[in-house]
Scaffold this active site. Structure first.
Site, PDB file in Angstrom:
ATOM      1  N   ASP A 255      -1.904  -1.751 -20.266  1.00  0.00           N
ATOM      2  CA  ASP A 255      -1.808  -1.992 -18.829  1.00  0.00           C
ATOM      3  C   ASP A 255      -3.120  -2.526 -18.280  1.00  0.00           C
ATOM      4  O   ASP A 255      -4.183  -2.430 -18.906  1.00  0.00           O
ATOM      5  CB  ASP A 255      -1.438  -0.698 -18.100  1.00  0.00           C
ATOM      6  CG  ASP A 255       0.038  -0.352 -18.247  1.00  0.00           C
ATOM      7  OD1 ASP A 255       0.802  -1.232 -18.683  1.00  0.00           O
ATOM      8  OD2 ASP A 255       0.418   0.787 -17.935  1.00  0.00           O
ATOM      9  N   LYS A 275       0.767  -5.017 -14.759  1.00  0.00           N
ATOM     10  CA  LYS A 275       1.473  -5.438 -13.547  1.00  0.00           C
ATOM     11  C   LYS A 275       0.836  -4.720 -12.370  1.00  0.00           C
ATOM     12  O   LYS A 275       0.854  -3.498 -12.291  1.00  0.00           O
ATOM     13  CB  LYS A 275       2.968  -5.108 -13.624  1.00  0.00           C
ATOM     14  CG  LYS A 275       3.688  -5.782 -14.774  1.00  0.00           C
ATOM     15  CD  LYS A 275       5.192  -5.646 -14.641  1.00  0.00           C
ATOM     16  CE  LYS A 275       5.676  -4.234 -14.836  1.00  0.00           C
ATOM     17  NZ  LYS A 275       5.502  -3.764 -16.211  1.00  0.00           N
ATOM     18  N   MET A 381       1.743   5.026  -6.250  1.00  0.00           N
ATOM     19  CA  MET A 381       1.872   3.615  -5.841  1.00  0.00           C
ATOM     20  C   MET A 381       2.199   3.497  -4.355  1.00  0.00           C
ATOM     21  O   MET A 381       3.044   2.704  -3.945  1.00  0.00           O
ATOM     22  CB  MET A 381       2.957   2.916  -6.672  1.00  0.00           C
ATOM     23  CG  MET A 381       2.682   2.919  -8.155  1.00  0.00           C
ATOM     24  SD  MET A 381       4.080   2.376  -9.167  1.00  0.00           S
ATOM     25  CE  MET A 381       5.178   3.809  -9.051  1.00  0.00           C
TER      26      MET A 381
END
Length: 668
Positions: A255, A275, A381
């Site tokens: 990641d 991402k 998030m």
């Protein structure tokens, strides 16, 4: 069960010509194994009227009867086209081997041997695959795709008798049947990953029988895949198991947030597939395919994911993608940032007598925000949706004073923790790099109450609301307020006040200067006897009470939006409404009230100007900046040039929050 020649192996397959040839292909590589073959018509073979293009079918559409024969002991093994197998296999069954595929392409079979580009517009092309339909129309959207079922021979017959102009068939099927001469063109299609592979399935727990097929199993050349959690960011929190997997890896797909310097100590090839919001190096389906290709090429592969691979990390998607293609996958857990937050901030997620439940929630989408019924909520998030989360929680019944903490860079040297409340967060903006976690609940008070006082910059005209002993207040008023230099309200009070059904006050200054002007007209509050009063929020209501006025309604959200919602929900229309406001007031409120059919008079009763004498303060030590009005945001921007990053920007209302967001969006 041993098969050493004492009896023949009982084999089953579908009773189509292609299936029976596939059985011969498997056992031609095992000449010492004697077998008896029983062909079975599967559910899919018996129900050729069911279209696979338009109707979802069960995964065992072509294997159900064969699976039952295995489980009942009527057969020892079944031979299938691998792409027909259900995922997962039925309980009690096991894949004994997956053979090598010689050809994975699709071919076009058509009358007069015409290729794809030679077919006329509108030509009817037969297929039973939705994926093949999509691939075909991507290249030739002018063709007509029709559903076609049956054996290969039956489908080709429909081409020959004119029912379809062409059909798409797996090249390997045509070659196995000796029909390669019917291939008009090999198609540039992306095909099923198991196309061309044959699968031998038997009952689980029979290693001796399985060993008969080991030499044919292409999976013996595959690399292993490990999905491993890196943890919240601090390399010292990596598990021993993950470290072992990384040391054995040939390739590491990692990641974006993972410490690249740390991974340099491993010899494997490193590929970043991270991402981040608004910035994707690869889409998820591309990542899945890259991992799969690495594994089937024989490379030991580690997919290294932040936190834990099975918590908001799409680990199950990657697992299913690989496992359904018969790649061996191991999952190694990691320390999720939500649990690391508790240790790194000293905020317990549960505590006796305070919180007995905790929920981990994704805050990624403002449209689908969930508010679970748990004592403590941890949002991942959530950077872009913090105010939406707070607003929805308050609307669901949570107290606006519920404490909250925002943690950035959990476990890393740059970790920062901000303490706030739902009420503050409702209109907060944090121009902050991701990732940020939000923990909400009374457990936060264990740390917020003991934390060092946060430095807060208040930019409005007063700072009483923050003189609560919990903050170190620096008050730098960026705007100046003075009574409007006009006599519009004087005239309205003398001539038309009885025509209004409502007066709406949107600030304490609107109240203050309205009553000053009322006093100047030699009138008193009795002229308002028939008029209803609305207040935008608590501060405005307190100012009204100084004049012995209790409002008929107060905005539940302390915002213009709350006022609009009240008038909409109560069906107030065709009313005359007076708005004593600032000369800089936005037109949202008056516009929305007018849209409901009301007659709105905006009257500036005070002027709002920038305080040109305000000093420019060093912002580096502040954790919060409080804005009480949109004009204060504009003044801050003129004085400082831009809104700062890494500081909680708290608005006293939705309109001010929107102003903050508009300034931030200008700089993105």
């Amino acid at each position: 069960m041993k098969h050493t020649g004492d009896r023949k192996l009982k084999v089953t397959a579908r009773n189509s010509p292609l299936s029976l040839i596939q059985v011969k292909e498997v056992f031609s590589a095992l000449p010492a194994v004697a077998y008896d073959l029983t062909g079975i018509a599967s559910f899919g073979d018996k129900n050729k009227d069911i279209s696979l293009l338009n109707e979802p079918v069960a995964g065992d559409f072509f294997t159900r009867e064969l699976d039952r024969a295995l489980l009942n002991g009527e057969a020892d093994v079944a031979v299938h086209s691998a792409k027909d197998l259900p995922y997962p296999l039925p309980a009690g069954l096991e894949l004994y081997c997956l053979t090598e595929a010689e050809d994975k392409t699709d071919s076009l079979v058509g009358r007069d041997n015409l290729g794809l580009r030679q077919l006329p517009a509108g030509a009817r092309i037969g297929t039973s695959s939705a994926k093949r339909k999509a691939e075909l129309l991507r290249l030739r959207p002018d063709l007509t795709v029709v559903s076609i079922r049956g054996t290969i021979e039956e489908r080709i017959a429909q081409v020959d008798d004119g029912r379809v102009d062409a059909l798409i068939v797996a090249t390997c099927a045509l070659k196995r049947l000796g029909l390669a001469s019917r291939i008009a063109e090999t198609l540039p299609f992306k095909t099923h990953p198991l196309q061309g592979n044959l699968a031998v399935v038997g009952r689980a727990g029979n290693p001796e029988l399985k060993a008969l097929f080991a030499a044919l199993d292409v999976r013996r050349t595959y690399g292993r895949v490990t999905l491993a959690g890196f943890g919240p960011g601090n390399p010292e929190l990596l598990t021993v198991g993950a470290d072992h997997a990384l040391r054995k890896a040939d390739v590491i797909f990692h990641d974006d947030l993972i410490d690249k310097n740390f991974t340099e100590k491993y010899d494997a090839e490193k590929i970043c597939v991270g991402k981040r919001k608004g910035r994707h190096s690869y889409h998820q389906d591309e990542i899945n395919e890259m991992i799969y290709r690495a594994a089937v090429s024989g490379r030991n592969t580690v997919r290294l994911k932040g936190g834990d691979p099975m918590i908001f990390a799409r680990g199950r998607e990657e697992f299913d993608f690989l496992a359904s293609r018969f790649v061996e996958v191991t999952i190694i857990p990691g320390i999720s940032s939500g649990t690391a937050l508790a240790a790194c901030t000293h905020i317990p997620l549960t505590h006796r007598g305070v919180a007995s439940s905790v929920a981990f929630v994704t805050g990624h989408s403002s449209e689908n925000l969930q508010i679970p019924n748990a004592d403590t909520l941890v949002y991942y998030m959530a950077g872009a949706n913090i105010s939406d989360i707070a607003e929805k929680m308050i609307a669901s019944g949570r107290d606006a004073d519920t404490p909250a903490a925002l943690a950035y860079n959990v476990s890393l040297p740059g970790q920062q923790t901000f303490f706030s409340t739902l009420g503050e967060l409702r209109y907060s903006v944090i121009k902050y790099p991701t990732p940020i976690l939000v923990v909400i609940g009374n457990v936060v008070s264990f740390e917020s109450g003991n934390a060092r006082k946060q430095n807060v910059l208040v930019t409005g005209t007063t700072c009483e609301a923050y003189n609560d002993g919990r903050h170190n207040i620096t008050h730098t008023p960026l705007i100046k307020i003075q009574k409007a230099r006009n006599d519009v309200l004087h005239r309205l009070l003398k001539e038309k006040i009885s025509a209004y059904q409502w007066i709406i006050f949107t600030s304490r200054y609107g109240v203050r200067f309205f009553f000053e002007i009322l006093d100047e007209t030699a009138l008193d509050v009795r002229v308002l006897g028939a008029v209803k009063i609305a207040s935008v929020g608590k501060t405005t209501t307190l100012e009204l009470k100084k004049h012995r006025i209790r409002p008929d309604m107060e905005s539940a959200t302390e915002s213009a939006e709350g006022l609009v919602s009240y008038f909409r929900e109560t069906g107030i229309t065709d009313n005359h409404i007076l708005l004593p406001r600032s000369d800089k007031a936005l037109k949202y409120l008056s516009g929305e009230l007018a849209a409901l059919g009301n007659h709105v008079t905006d009257v500036p009763v005070y002027e709002n100007t920038m305080n040109t004498e305000a000093p420019k303060t060093d912002l580096s030590g502040f954790r919060k900046i409080i804005f009480s009005s949109p004009s204060g945001v504009d003044a801050f921007r003129r004085l400082y040039g831009a809104l700062p990053e890494g500081i909680q920007l708290v608005a006293r209302g939705k309109t001010t929050e929107n102003k903050i967001k508009s300034h931030i969006n200008e700089t993105i």
